[in-house]
Design an enzyme around this catalytic site. Structure first.
Site, PDB file in Angstrom:
ATOM      1  N   ASP A  81      32.204 -48.667  32.806  1.00 39.25           N
ATOM      2  CA  ASP A  81      31.599 -48.852  31.487  1.00 39.25           C
ATOM      3  C   ASP A  81      30.096 -48.800  31.718  1.00 39.25           C
ATOM      4  OD1 ASP A  81      30.513 -49.763  29.123  1.00 39.25           O
ATOM      5  OD2 ASP A  81      31.426 -51.754  29.202  1.00 39.25           O
ATOM      6  N   LYS A 130      19.869 -45.700  27.859  1.00 35.41           N
ATOM      7  CA  LYS A 130      20.998 -45.003  27.239  1.00 35.41           C
ATOM      8  C   LYS A 130      20.702 -44.662  25.784  1.00 35.41           C
ATOM      9  CE  LYS A 130      25.941 -45.923  26.469  1.00 35.41           C
ATOM     10  NZ  LYS A 130      26.977 -46.965  26.687  1.00 35.41           N
ATOM     11  N   GLU A 146      34.284 -45.643  24.379  1.00 35.18           N
ATOM     12  CA  GLU A 146      34.398 -47.065  24.718  1.00 35.18           C
ATOM     13  C   GLU A 146      35.491 -47.785  23.921  1.00 35.18           C
ATOM     14  OE1 GLU A 146      30.341 -48.255  24.199  1.00 35.18           O
ATOM     15  OE2 GLU A 146      29.707 -47.109  25.941  1.00 35.18           O
ATOM     16  N   ASP A 191      32.745 -53.217  18.334  1.00 35.35           N
ATOM     17  CA  ASP A 191      32.009 -53.327  19.596  1.00 35.35           C
ATOM     18  C   ASP A 191      30.519 -53.416  19.328  1.00 35.35           C
ATOM     19  OD1 ASP A 191      30.665 -52.971  21.995  1.00 35.35           O
ATOM     20  OD2 ASP A 191      31.850 -51.266  22.655  1.00 35.35           O
TER      21      ASP A 191
HETATM   22 MG    MG Z   1      29.312 -51.894  25.824  1.00 37.37          MG
END
Ligand code: MG
Ligand code: ADP
Length: 523
Positions: A8, A70, A171, A193
């Site tokens: 991840d 990111k 994800e 999330d």
């Molecule tokens: Mg995450």
């Protein structure tokens, strides 16, 4: 057989998992932590630091410490998100040769895939130390909302880290896999999330080991860091009010405030009140000044409820997209550290009309799902069949600046669609095709993945030649395009060179460069 790891690669933290005796295991790093900050720094004496080592020195070396990169990967330099990051980040962000954002620290410039590659290499190292042998294959996760460029850049990062990326998985899909392993029966599941930098919501249909994503939505620029910023703004204001000193232009003070804000936020997930204490945060003629404040949970909630509402609005759109009502969702799973905040649990619970599931660890569930997916891929386990969807519509620009969608968002991948093009003028021998991803009707408002010219079309009256263009989205969500002149049968393959992706040469150069540094660090 070497083992496949699941990574991840988070905006804030990364986590690595491997299957051991059939069970997924989260691998702790050398410091014993089960997640590692996705941070990279160069120290004043030239050492390259990753993870906790980078985080620990961020306060005193903020300009040379990269975090949350990111948010930049696979974007164009001119993208509003990059411009916003330039305002927020203490490190320098420059325009790269391909109009991609590059990061300059300690006088050296890095591409975004390179930074991600450095973090991935650290996760690979953590795994290798644990399993006691080299690891070469990985499944890496990305936010569901990532477009083609962002996915390709993540794959490049894997290569830089010396990993063969078997699959890029969304994800939330990974989270569902880990929740759904061993699960029987049919269930509609929502994955909410909220991490440090991105928000994703997905609605999935799980039945007897088959996971189908019905819809995904999200915001690649909304996360826990934004909560921290709200707190920092509040602290700055209060300090200005009380002490008459403006700390906004003091990078060191800002970094300390940011750390304190995050700590207060996390504290307030556990208790009702907390103390924020930053001695010697400033000084003036009358001597040193200290910041000392109390904050309670209600005050925090008042500062951030707008952000929480934004996520609920996105969730609402996603549920509608899936053709459902909130009450149709049978299970709600919370992922990401920020979902530990009680206000979020309450808001999500209210929206779906049921309390979120408590059985998964929000920090680890994504890496665990990636490891499970890796295992299913190498053992060719059809019981864990994964049907995923493309989160963004794919299409081309047409006359007048319009966007013609060829593959609608939420179409199951892999998918292939063909479309026949023709000429608009007599004797025209070439057509230019601009491939875009997004939802706007106006071409210019979508992400340009690439453009290519189809040449060598036989001369004919306008509208007569037929060129068949084939658009593919693979299981990783990565786009490729090929074209055939139907008259001659001649095929042309087109590489969609997404923003910020690297050539093989560039990747090799970077790997060599880092090998050099590896030797230096061990000295
Ligand atoms: Mg995450
Ligand atoms: P990412 O997926 O972006 O890497 P994570 O899932 O690791 O992020 O989440 C990191 C975010 O979660 C950070 O903003 C952090 O402050 C926040 N967070 C971690 N623990 C808590 C907590 N107990 N309460 C509130 N927020 C938390």
């Amino acid at each position: 057989m070497s083992r496949v790891i699941g990574i991840d690669l988070g905006t804030t933290n990364s986590c690595v998992s491997v299957i051991e005796n059939g069970q997924p295991t989260v691998i702790p790093n050398a410091g014993g932590y089960r997640t590692t900050p996705s941070m990279f720094a160069i120290s004043p004496d030239g050492k390259r630091l990753v993870g906790h080592l980078a985080k620990r020195q961020a306060v005193t070396n903020s300009r040379n410490t990269v975090h949350a990169s990111k948010r930049l990967i696979g974007r164009r330099f001119d993208a509003p998100e990059v411009q916003k990051a330039i305002d927020l980040c203490p490190y320098e962000i420059l325009r790269g040769a391909n109009d991609d954002p590059r990061i300059k620290i300690a006088g050296k410039t890095f591409t975004c895939p390179e930074i991600a590659g450095i973090v991935l290499r650290e996760m690979k190292r953590v795994a290798e130390e644990y399993v006691g042998e080299p690891v070469s294959e990985a499944v890496i996760t990305v936010p569901a909302y990532f477009n083609d460029a962002q996915r390709q850049c993540t794959k490049d990062a894997g290569k830089i880290a010396g990993l063969e990326v078997l699959r890029i998985v969304n994800e939330p899909t990974a989270a569902a896999m880990s929740y759904g392993a061993g699960h029987r029966g049919e269930e509609k599941v929502a994955i909410y999330d909220l991490g440090g930098g991105t928000f994703d919501i997905s609605i999935l249909d799980m039945s007897d080991g088959v996971i189908e994503v019905l819809a995904t939505a999200g915001n690649t620029f909304l996360g826990g860091e934004d909560f921290d910023r709200m707190i920092v703004a509040h602290l700055l204001e209060r300090f200005h009010e009380n002490e008459g000193i403006d700390l906004r232009n003091d990078p060191m003070a800002l970094q300390r405030l940011k750390d304190a804000a995050e700590k207060a936020k996390c504290d307030l997930s556990e208790r009702e009140r907390t103390e924020i204490s930053l001695p010697f945060i400033a000084s003036d003629d009358s001597g040193p000044r200290h910041l000392q404040l109390e904050m309670d949970r209600a005050a925090l909630e008042a500062l951030v409820h707008g952000l929480v509402n934004q996520t609920i609005k996105t969730a609402e759109a996603c549920v509608t997209d899936a053709g459902l009502q909130p009450g149709d969702v049978e299970r709600v799973i919370l992922v990401g550290g920020q979902t530990r905040m009680p206000l979020i649990q309450k808001a999500v619970g209210q929206f779906f009309g049921k309390a979120p599931h408590k059985g998964v660890n929000p920090d680890e569930v994504v890496a665990v799902g990636a490891a499970l997916q890796g295992e299913a891929l190498v053992s060719d386990d059809k019981n864990l069949l994964l049907l995923d969807v493309t989160p963004l519509s794919l299409g081309i620009a047409t006359v007048g600046g319009h966007f013609a969608k060829l593959i609608e968002r939420n179409t199951t991948v892999p998918v292939r669609k063909t479309h026949t093009f023709t000429t608009t003028r007599d004797d025209q021998t070439a057509v230019k095709i601009r491939v875009l991803q997004g939802e706007s009707e106006a071409a210019a408002e979508n992400d340009l993945l690439g453009e290519f010219v189809l040449s060598g079309i036989r001369k004919a009256a306008q509208g007569e030649p037929e060129v068949e263009v084939c658009f593919d989205i693979d299981a990783n969500g990565i786009v490729s395009v090929s074209a055939t002149d139907l008259a001659t049968g001649k095929e042309q393959s087109i590489t969609v060179n997404a923003t910020g992706t690297l050539s093989q040469d560039e990747i090799e150069r970077i790997i060599e460069d880092h090998e050099l540094y590896e030797i230096q660090i061990k000295d």
